[in-house]
Design an enzyme around this catalytic site. Structure first.
Site, PDB file in Angstrom:
ATOM      1  N   CYS A 318       0.826  -1.212   0.000  1.00  0.00           N
ATOM      2  CA  CYS A 318       0.000   0.000   0.000  1.00  0.00           C
ATOM      3  C   CYS A 318       0.863   1.266   0.000  1.00  0.00           C
ATOM      4  O   CYS A 318       1.859   1.358   0.718  1.00  0.00           O
ATOM      5  CB  CYS A 318      -0.904  -0.006   1.232  1.00  0.00           C
ATOM      6  SG  CYS A 318      -2.019   1.403   1.324  1.00  0.00           S
ATOM      7  N   ARG A 417     -12.781   0.631  -4.099  1.00  0.00           N
ATOM      8  CA  ARG A 417     -12.236   0.587  -2.743  1.00  0.00           C
ATOM      9  C   ARG A 417     -11.708   1.938  -2.285  1.00  0.00           C
ATOM     10  O   ARG A 417     -11.626   2.199  -1.084  1.00  0.00           O
ATOM     11  CB  ARG A 417     -11.105  -0.447  -2.685  1.00  0.00           C
ATOM     12  CG  ARG A 417     -10.613  -0.735  -1.276  1.00  0.00           C
ATOM     13  CD  ARG A 417      -9.489  -1.752  -1.269  1.00  0.00           C
ATOM     14  NE  ARG A 417      -9.282  -2.297   0.075  1.00  0.00           N
ATOM     15  CZ  ARG A 417      -8.548  -1.709   1.011  1.00  0.00           C
ATOM     16  NH1 ARG A 417      -7.923  -0.567   0.746  1.00  0.00           N
ATOM     17  NH2 ARG A 417      -8.424  -2.245   2.209  1.00  0.00           N
TER      18      ARG A 417
END
Length: 498
Positions: A318, A417
């Site tokens: 991430c 998302r």
């Protein structure tokens, strides 16, 4: 002006556990790793418990049906990703639910006049080597016999010939009635040396098949996460865009739990979605997230979340913190949310489990997350390394690696998302890369569980609840962190022992 949170944002690397007194009754063999998955009243047990506190991330590169099966057999739970069509995700749920059960509904079925070549195609499609031969080719038709891959050979037998020529007729095989218990069926398997026992109703229609291999699985994996019908449990991720269409299909497919998956769960969109699910499908547990502080936890808990995921920007794949400057050190996030969870419990009498998602680089980080208050953990990079994950296994000069890509990468393009606006991914919040290959999940997770149990023993804890209530943590300086690692020249080859 902006509010400044004075506390430093800390990671798991900044903490160590202090040993507690180890009782004589506390050993790795007696440590219990059961953990609640969903909301429950204080003093009562959670409707769904994990045999081990591990869940796999809601990611394309991680949670395949194969990985969900392997993890459930080891007591954990996978959440199959939602970055696919509703039909495909529902089919993946069914694949896990149909994999194993005490009483199995047959999914490999043929008619007696079907050709052996058709039978081969059916077996290849389902991956199973035993087929039920019913009068109409259905799973509940009148059973005429069984045929297995050992009953014929493609090079020795005419594949244009009928299945009936190679099957064992029902008159020549043991079978049992629909009132038989699983214990009775297993006893009959062993007493009569059977691999498979058909269960029929009074009209001779097939109800279930009971397999000897399932009995062996139960002994090999005693902590399997199973439902009341002895089927493996599986979860599914959902988003806040098409949940009104996706949730009904997943519930119908048999999903045991759902989880709203968002890089930032502290939103009215997620609260509205949680409220809708709890109104229309109150029987299905649904989690929320992700959050990094107590205020956000309370917001989702009051909206109806049955568990809450903790972590923004801490995942190895991430780059949300790099791109948007949003997030929090995972240790600080878990400690803050755990305190809010406990306050919510005292105020309402309800316990809402929390999941530490991200920032778990080393096995001992799992122990730290649980000690800090997490009820279970969710991991992506960890599970992406195993055979059962989706990424391709590739050779390199230094050994094998597995592909691993984030949901915020251009490869996944999971725009639902990240809420960047529009109907697409505007900028990446994840990367596409590789992780070292780690072999089979069963072996890798067994090692991690062994480390976790011995850590708990050193801390004098035989259960996760005791671990949370008695663990002592200390902050680590940079010099102390360096001291934690080996400081000698390591051997290139094993020592020779005379």
């Amino acid at each position: 002006m902006a509010q400044i949170i004075a506390e430093v944002s800390r990671t798991f690397n900044e903490f160590l556990l202090l040993p507690n007194r180890t009782r004589t009754d506390c050993s790795p063999a007696t440590v219990e790793l059961r953990a609640p998955l969903v909301r429950h009243r204080v003093g009562e047990r959670s409707a769904i418990e994990l045999g081990s506190p591990f869940t796999s991330a809601i990611m394309q590169a991680v949670s395949t049906p194969d990985l969900a099966i392997a993890l459930a057999r080891n007591g954990g739970l996978s959440f199959l990703h939602h970055n696919q069509s509703i039909q495909d995700q529902a089919a993946a749920v069914r694949q896990v639910k149909n994999f194993k059960a005490g009483f199995v509904t047959s999914d490999t079925n043929v008619r007696p006049d079907d050709s052996l070549s058709h039978l081969v195609a059916v077996m290849q499609r389902t991956g199973h080597s035993t087929a039920a031969v019913t009068h109409d080719g259905s799973a509940t038709g009148r059973l005429l016999g069984l045929v297995t891959s050992r009953d014929f050979h493609p090079q020795r037998h005419d594949l244009d010939g009928p299945v009936s020529g190679r099957m064992t007729a029902i008159a020549d095989m043991p079978h049992t009635g629909a009132d038989t218990t699983l214990s009775e069926a297993n006893a009959q398997l062993w007493e009569q040396r059977l691999d498979c026992l058909p269960v029929l109703d009074v009209e001779g229609r097939l109800q279930y098949l009971v397999f000897r291999s399932d009995y062996a699985d139960n002994k090999r994996f005693p902590n399997q996460a199973v439902d009341s019908a002895k089927r493996l449990r599986v979860g599914a991720g959902v988003n806040t865009h098409d949940y009104q269409e996706r949730v009904p299909a997943l519930v119908e497919a048999g999903a045991d739990a759902l989880c709203f998956d968002s890089s930032d769960g502290y939103s009215d969109w997620q609260a509205q979605a949680l409220t809708w699910v709890k109104k229309h499908y109150p029987e299905i547990p649904v989690g929320g997230g992700n959050v990094v502080d107590g205020e956000a936890f309370t917001f989702l808990a009051e909206a109806g979340a049955d568990f809450v995921k903790v972590g923004v920007g801490g995942g190895s794949i991430c780059i949300t913190r790099d791109q948007k400057g949003i997030g929090r050190g995972q240790a600080s996030a878990v400690l803050d949310v755990a305190a809010a969870r406990d306050a919510f419990r005292e105020r309402t009498g309800e316990y809402v489990p929390i999941c530490s998602d991200g920032g778990l680089v080393h096995d001992y980080h799992v122990a730290l997350a649980l000690a800090m208050g997490a009820d279970f953990v969710m991991m992506g990079r960890y599970f992406a390394r195993f055979d059962q994950a989706a990424g391709a296994k590739l050779p390199t000069r230094d050994g094998f690696v597995k592909e691993y890509w984030g949901e915020g990468s251009n490869r996944a393009r999971n725009w639902q998302r990240y809420g960047q606006g529009g109907q697409g991914l505007i900028f990446e919040e994840g990367v596409d890369g590789y992780v070292p290959y780690a072999g089979d999940l069963n072996e890798g997770l067994a090692l991690t569980i062994a480390k976790l149990k011995t850590t708990m023993v050193s801390c004098g804890s035989a259960t996760l609840a005791e671990f949370q209530s008695t663990a002592r943590l200390t902050l680590v300086s940079d010099q102390s962190f360096q001291e934690s690692h080996a400081n000698v020249t390591l051997r290139d080859a094993p020592a020779t022992i005379a």
